[in-house]
Motif scaffolding. Structure first.
Motif, PDB file in Angstrom:
ATOM      1  N   HIS A   1       0.840  -1.219   0.000  1.00  0.00           N
ATOM      2  CA  HIS A   1       0.000   0.000   0.000  1.00  0.00           C
ATOM      3  C   HIS A   1       0.874   1.268   0.000  1.00  0.00           C
ATOM      4  O   HIS A   1       1.782   1.357  -0.801  1.00  0.00           O
ATOM      5  CB  HIS A   1      -1.002  -0.041   1.161  1.00  0.00           C
ATOM      6  CG  HIS A   1      -1.694  -1.365   1.267  1.00  0.00           C
ATOM      7  ND1 HIS A   1      -2.636  -1.786   0.352  1.00  0.00           N
ATOM      8  CD2 HIS A   1      -1.528  -2.405   2.131  1.00  0.00           C
ATOM      9  CE1 HIS A   1      -3.044  -3.016   0.665  1.00  0.00           C
ATOM     10  NE2 HIS A   1      -2.378  -3.417   1.731  1.00  0.00           N
TER      11      HIS A   1
ATOM     12  N   HIS B   1       2.979  -6.963   4.183  1.00  0.00           N
ATOM     13  CA  HIS B   1       1.611  -6.533   4.501  1.00  0.00           C
ATOM     14  C   HIS B   1       1.264  -6.875   5.944  1.00  0.00           C
ATOM     15  O   HIS B   1       1.970  -7.653   6.596  1.00  0.00           O
ATOM     16  CB  HIS B   1       0.602  -7.238   3.578  1.00  0.00           C
ATOM     17  CG  HIS B   1       0.573  -6.666   2.200  1.00  0.00           C
ATOM     18  ND1 HIS B   1      -0.396  -5.796   1.780  1.00  0.00           N
ATOM     19  CD2 HIS B   1       1.436  -6.823   1.164  1.00  0.00           C
ATOM     20  CE1 HIS B   1      -0.144  -5.442   0.517  1.00  0.00           C
ATOM     21  NE2 HIS B   1       0.973  -6.050   0.120  1.00  0.00           N
ATOM     22  N   PHE B   2       0.168  -6.287   6.404  1.00  0.00           N
ATOM     23  CA  PHE B   2      -0.404  -6.630   7.708  1.00  0.00           C
ATOM     24  C   PHE B   2      -1.875  -6.908   7.478  1.00  0.00           C
ATOM     25  O   PHE B   2      -2.529  -6.236   6.691  1.00  0.00           O
ATOM     26  CB  PHE B   2      -0.218  -5.483   8.717  1.00  0.00           C
ATOM     27  CG  PHE B   2       1.179  -5.421   9.269  1.00  0.00           C
ATOM     28  CD1 PHE B   2       1.480  -5.895  10.539  1.00  0.00           C
ATOM     29  CD2 PHE B   2       2.215  -4.922   8.484  1.00  0.00           C
ATOM     30  CE1 PHE B   2       2.782  -5.866  11.032  1.00  0.00           C
ATOM     31  CE2 PHE B   2       3.517  -4.885   8.969  1.00  0.00           C
ATOM     32  CZ  PHE B   2       3.803  -5.353  10.243  1.00  0.00           C
TER      33      PHE B   2
ATOM     34  N   GLU C   1      -2.028  -0.134   8.764  1.00  0.00           N
ATOM     35  CA  GLU C   1      -1.189  -1.043   7.976  1.00  0.00           C
ATOM     36  C   GLU C   1      -0.109  -0.280   7.201  1.00  0.00           C
ATOM     37  O   GLU C   1       1.049  -0.700   7.160  1.00  0.00           O
ATOM     38  CB  GLU C   1      -2.043  -1.872   7.000  1.00  0.00           C
ATOM     39  CG  GLU C   1      -1.181  -2.867   6.221  1.00  0.00           C
ATOM     40  CD  GLU C   1      -1.930  -3.648   5.148  1.00  0.00           C
ATOM     41  OE1 GLU C   1      -3.130  -3.414   4.944  1.00  0.00           O
ATOM     42  OE2 GLU C   1      -1.274  -4.489   4.499  1.00  0.00           O
TER      43      GLU C   1
HETATM   44 ZN    ZN Z   1      -2.196  -5.216   2.780  1.00  0.00          ZN
END
Ligand code: ZN
Length: 256
Positions: free
Chosen positions: A9, A79-80, A23
């Protein structure tokens, strides 16, 4: 080795989950530190996080295009997760055999930090389908889980991912200590069924008879060193392929 790091992102309209923490902030913090650690260990790092994008698809395509254009060896997306505040733990996505070995190695290090092991998953995500090299997508943990956020630490997470990718530097020190003493064996731990090869060339480029299948397990070897995504290992005898040195893809094994 050359790594592509994709800090998930961070490129509106491609924005991440909102939990107890954002995130976007977490992927940027872990990714930045991971890049520093890989560079410090002598590797080349390409930051594949775009600055601007017209759509989410464009944001993702810019990431994979940059990795492909730079011919990186391994692609790592950070990512989270977020779900309902209750689900917690870590998981890594990978779709090829080579990436699955790398994913298992990275996940093994992350769960050592205390996160629940949600396993390696083979969902064909965009960045995994559109990269020409082994690629993994790490869902470090859940940013909306109090359980996970209580134990999450940027430094430890980045170190765990680095160790999963290139091995633990503390192990390296232990290994050279052993070399000096020259009286202890190394253990080659095969994590995914693979082949012992006469060179670091792709298995598909080598004559079939030179490839020796090897099942997961622990094998004592006399010596080992890391070379171009592979371990060079010295076998105790010539029972395998009438040679006592082999190369084995590092994504499928570990030397301890
Ligand atoms: Zn993500």
């Amino acid at each position: 080795m050359k790594f592509a790091i994709d800090m998930g992102h961070n490129c509106p309209p491609d924005t991440g989950a909102l939990g107890i923490k954002k995130e976007d902030d977490l992927t940027k913090a872990v990714g930045t530190l991971l890049m520093q650690k890989l560079k410090a260990a002598g590797h080349t790092v390409i930051d594949c996080t775009p600055k601007t994008a017209s759509t989410v698809k464009d944001s993702l395509a810019q990431r994979t295009n940059k990795a492909n254009a730079n011919n990186v060896n391994i692609y790592v997306a950070i990512h989270f997760n977020a779900f309902n505040g209750k689900v917690h733990g870590s998981e890594v996505f990978a779709i090829s055999n080579a990436s699955t070995g790398i994913a298992q190695s990275v996940l093994k290090e992350i769960v050592k930090l205390g996160f629940a092991n949600r396993g390696v998953k083979n969902t064909p995500l965009f960045v995994l389908r559109n990269t020409q090299m082994p690629a993994i997508l790490v869902e470090c943990c859940f940013c909306d889980s109090q359980t996970d956020m209580d134990i999450f630490d940027v430094e430890k997470m980045a170190e765990a991912i680095k160790d999963g990718l290139i091995g633990d530097s503390k192990d390296e020190t232990a290994k050279s200590d052993k070399d000096n003493k020259d009286d202890k064996e190394h253990i080659l731990e095969i994590t995914t069924a693979t082949v012992l090869k006469p060179s670091t060339d792709q298995s598909s480029d080598l004559p079939k008879e030179s490839l020796i299948e090897i099942a997961p397990g622990k094998y004592p070897v006399l010596d080992a060193r890391f070379e171009e995504q592979h371990y060079w290992v010295k076998w105790p005898d010539k029972t395998k392929g009438n040679r006592d040195t082999h190369f084995v893809f590092a994504g499928h094994c570990k030397v301890v």
